[in-house]
Design a protein around this motif. Structure first.
Motif, mmCIF file in Angstrom:
data_model
loop_
_atom_site.group_PDB
_atom_site.id
_atom_site.type_symbol
_atom_site.label_atom_id
_atom_site.label_comp_id
_atom_site.label_asym_id
_atom_site.label_seq_id
_atom_site.Cartn_x
_atom_site.Cartn_y
_atom_site.Cartn_z
ATOM 1 N N SER A 104 54.325 38.592 30.871
ATOM 2 C CA SER A 104 53.672 37.086 30.510
ATOM 3 C C SER A 104 52.205 36.997 30.654
ATOM 4 O O SER A 104 51.715 37.934 31.548
ATOM 5 N N SER A 105 51.680 36.503 29.632
ATOM 6 C CA SER A 105 50.407 35.815 29.615
ATOM 7 C C SER A 105 49.214 37.047 29.496
ATOM 8 O O SER A 105 47.986 36.737 29.684
ATOM 9 N N VAL A 106 49.633 38.342 29.361
ATOM 10 C CA VAL A 106 48.478 39.364 28.966
ATOM 11 C C VAL A 106 48.979 40.163 27.738
ATOM 12 O O VAL A 106 50.110 40.024 27.349
ATOM 13 N N ALA A 107 48.015 40.468 27.049
ATOM 14 C CA ALA A 107 48.376 41.316 25.825
ATOM 15 C C ALA A 107 47.723 42.690 25.934
ATOM 16 O O ALA A 107 48.251 43.409 25.009
ATOM 17 N N THR A 108 46.905 43.034 27.143
ATOM 18 C CA THR A 108 46.771 44.384 27.060
ATOM 19 C C THR A 108 46.685 44.932 28.620
ATOM 20 O O THR A 108 46.732 44.133 29.480
ATOM 21 N N MET A 109 46.926 46.173 28.823
ATOM 22 C CA MET A 109 46.581 46.879 30.136
ATOM 23 C C MET A 109 45.361 46.257 30.774
ATOM 24 O O MET A 109 45.217 46.247 32.020
ATOM 25 N N ARG A 110 44.275 46.426 30.122
ATOM 26 C CA ARG A 110 43.135 46.264 30.467
ATOM 27 C C ARG A 110 42.822 44.919 30.933
ATOM 28 O O ARG A 110 42.208 44.565 32.005
ATOM 29 N N GLU A 111 43.450 43.923 30.310
ATOM 30 C CA GLU A 111 43.305 42.478 30.263
ATOM 31 C C GLU A 111 44.198 42.245 31.989
ATOM 32 O O GLU A 111 43.526 41.569 32.775
ATOM 33 N N LEU A 112 45.313 42.992 32.078
ATOM 34 C CA LEU A 112 46.128 42.782 33.141
ATOM 35 C C LEU A 112 45.224 43.432 34.622
ATOM 36 O O LEU A 112 45.011 42.862 35.678
ATOM 37 N N ALA A 113 44.768 44.488 34.125
ATOM 38 C CA ALA A 113 43.980 44.996 35.258
ATOM 39 C C ALA A 113 42.639 44.210 35.754
ATOM 40 O O ALA A 113 42.504 44.112 36.952
ATOM 41 N N LEU A 114 42.070 43.528 34.739
ATOM 42 C CA LEU A 114 40.712 42.829 35.114
ATOM 43 C C LEU A 114 41.129 41.411 35.934
ATOM 44 O O LEU A 114 40.674 41.014 36.684
ATOM 45 N N LYS A 115 42.458 40.927 35.409
ATOM 46 C CA LYS A 115 43.031 39.758 36.266
ATOM 47 C C LYS A 115 43.292 40.244 37.536
ATOM 48 O O LYS A 115 43.175 39.622 38.843
ATOM 49 N N ALA A 116 43.934 41.464 37.865
ATOM 50 C CA ALA A 116 44.398 41.912 39.189
ATOM 51 C C ALA A 116 43.036 41.982 40.131
ATOM 52 O O ALA A 116 43.080 41.743 41.364
ATOM 53 N N ILE A 117 42.075 42.653 39.369
ATOM 54 C CA ILE A 117 40.862 42.708 40.042
ATOM 55 C C ILE A 117 39.999 41.467 40.480
ATOM 56 O O ILE A 117 39.628 41.171 41.750
ATOM 57 N N ALA A 118 40.072 40.439 39.625
ATOM 58 C CA ALA A 118 39.779 39.144 39.910
ATOM 59 C C ALA A 118 40.441 38.374 41.039
ATOM 60 O O ALA A 118 39.812 37.464 41.880
ATOM 61 N N ASN A 119 41.759 38.577 40.874
ATOM 62 C CA ASN A 119 42.783 37.857 41.919
ATOM 63 C C ASN A 119 42.762 38.661 43.269
ATOM 64 O O ASN A 119 43.526 38.050 44.051
ATOM 65 N N GLY A 120 42.160 39.984 43.306
ATOM 66 C CA GLY A 120 42.317 40.531 44.699
ATOM 67 C C GLY A 120 43.674 41.225 44.871
ATOM 68 O O GLY A 120 44.015 41.463 45.888
ATOM 69 N N ARG A 121 44.245 41.583 43.781
ATOM 70 C CA ARG A 121 45.746 41.931 43.881
ATOM 71 C C ARG A 121 45.949 43.375 43.379
ATOM 72 O O ARG A 121 45.247 43.716 42.585
ATOM 73 N N THR A 122 46.817 44.219 43.573
ATOM 74 C CA THR A 122 47.297 45.318 43.099
ATOM 75 C C THR A 122 47.807 45.107 41.629
ATOM 76 O O THR A 122 48.122 43.974 41.180
ATOM 77 N N LEU A 123 47.907 46.083 40.848
ATOM 78 C CA LEU A 123 48.506 45.872 39.416
ATOM 79 C C LEU A 123 49.935 45.500 39.690
ATOM 80 O O LEU A 123 50.459 44.540 39.027
ATOM 81 N N ALA A 124 50.638 45.938 40.547
ATOM 82 C CA ALA A 124 52.253 45.662 40.654
ATOM 83 C C ALA A 124 52.167 44.091 41.206
ATOM 84 O O ALA A 124 53.168 43.304 40.651
ATOM 85 N N ALA A 125 51.442 43.671 42.130
ATOM 86 C CA ALA A 125 51.301 42.121 42.542
ATOM 87 C C ALA A 125 50.959 41.397 41.454
ATOM 88 O O ALA A 125 51.457 40.139 41.232
ATOM 89 N N GLU A 126 50.055 41.805 40.625
ATOM 90 C CA GLU A 126 49.678 40.902 39.423
ATOM 91 C C GLU A 126 50.702 40.857 38.489
ATOM 92 O O GLU A 126 51.064 39.573 37.890
ATOM 93 N N VAL A 127 51.542 41.929 38.160
ATOM 94 C CA VAL A 127 52.626 41.808 37.410
ATOM 95 C C VAL A 127 53.767 40.662 37.964
ATOM 96 O O VAL A 127 54.335 39.909 37.057
ATOM 97 N N GLU A 128 53.957 40.843 39.152
ATOM 98 C CA GLU A 128 54.962 40.008 39.767
ATOM 99 C C GLU A 128 54.456 38.605 39.672
ATOM 100 O O GLU A 128 55.517 37.675 39.767
ATOM 101 N N ALA A 129 53.100 38.277 39.999
ATOM 102 C CA ALA A 129 52.777 36.794 39.581
ATOM 103 C C ALA A 129 52.995 36.223 38.390
ATOM 104 O O ALA A 129 53.419 35.004 38.275
#
Length: 330
Positions: free
Chosen positions: A25-50
């Motif tokens: 949900s809420s992302v269109a690209t892997m890069r977008e997901l990665a930048l969200k994870a960086i901003a939130n201080g999460r791992t990629l897996a934790a960002e997906v779970e959130a």
């Protein structure tokens, strides 16, 4: 994880769940997901779970319809750097014995430049204590425009003398807003190369590497296993022309992953916030070494069980886009 196109051809990110893809949900690209994870201080897996997941798709159908994209790219291809390192794998025991024999019989002066660099890697490519080791061979392959999606064919330029496969593991990275590189994970890669041109003279290596490539279809998050066994095949008219297993992972490399990453990202121009980096880590086998000459229409298939579905790409000859007589003068 994968990137793919939905039924209306918009982009999406998905989690591989067997034969099913669950859309994030809420992302269109892997890069977008990665930048969200960086901003939130999460791992990629934790960002997906959130973020959670939405509808599901049939993985086989996505592959069949060539709607699976490479697992990381940039919307502006000029901001996606494709590079690689060579002479990183130890290869067979016979090759190592041959190198050692040359060193003992003729000394350092008897080695080719390639074998000398390989020897440097064996001696200093796996440093301890956090200090960088010897530099690996490094080459620029292109920007994001030379990447083809899984299932698609490589455009082989008319001037190419060979289009040989190189099965490798690829590291996938995004540079954060803080100017630091973040590794998302790894994928299967085919770092196609013009081996005939390269063999003429090692100074032709930069020309030989400027070829299309592919990686994926899946992004494997987490650490790279120390020992990996894969298989590479070439199919011609549906039949297997050549097949070979290949080892990779740090147990089979003369450079540590940390050393390869340091020597790529030590350059300031490789730390531009938001950029994507795709780093081919080197191969240990190639059909060219076994006397195979590829032909138009041959299909490459690279599989690593730990990395999900295989990477499959064909080849197709294309005309040269520029002629000597076509230069425009302003």
């Amino acid at each position: 994880m994968i990137q793919f196109e939905t039924d209306d051809r918009s982009r999406a990110v998905g989690i591989v769940d067997g034969d099913t893809i669950r859309r994030v949900s809420s992302v269109a690209t892997m890069r977008e997901l990665a930048l969200k994870a960086i901003a939130n201080g999460r791992t990629l897996a934790a960002e997906v779970e959130a973020a959670g997941t939405e509808e599901t798709y049939d993985y086989g159908t996505l592959l069949e319809e060539m709607r699976v994209l490479v697992p990381l790219d940039h919307e502006d291809p000029a901001h996606c750097l494709i590079a690689g390192t060579g002479l990183t794998h130890m290869g067979s025991a016979a090759a190592r014995d041959q190198m050692n024999q040359k060193v003992q019989e003729g000394g350092e002066q008897s080695l080719t430049d390639s074998m000398r660099m390989f020897k440097w890697g064996m001696e200093g490519g796996r440093p301890e204590g956090g200090e960088p080791g010897v530099q690996p061979e490094w080459f620029y392959k292109g920007d994001g425009s030379i990447v083809v999606r899984p299932g698609a064919s490589y455009p082989v330029p008319a001037f190419a003398e060979d289009e040989g496969e190189e099965p490798e593991v690829v590291g996938l990275y995004v540079v954060g807003p803080d100017g630091k590189p973040y590794r998302l994970g790894f994928a299967i890669g085919n770092e196609a190369t013009d081996h005939v041109m390269e063999k003429k003279n090692y100074l032709y290596l930069p020309h030989a590497k400027l070829r299309h490539c592919s990686y994926g279809p899946e992004l494997r998050v987490g650490d790279l296993p120390r020992h990996i066994e894969g298989t590479v095949r070439i199919r011609r008219n549906g039949d297997v022309l050549w097949e070979k297993s290949f080892p990779t992972g740090e147990d089979n490399m003369c450079h540590s992953l940390a050393n390869l990453e340091f020597h790529h990202f030590k350059y300031e121009q490789h730390l531009r916030p938001g950029d994507v980096h795709v780093q081919f880590m080197g191969t240990s086998v190639a059909s060219f070494a076994d006397g195979i000459k590829t032909e138009d229409g041959d299909v490459f298939e690279i599989s690593i069980p730990d990395f999900g579905r295989p990477l499959v790409n064909g080849t197709v000859r294309t005309p040269v886009p520029y002629a000597m007589s076509s230069m425009a003068v302003l």
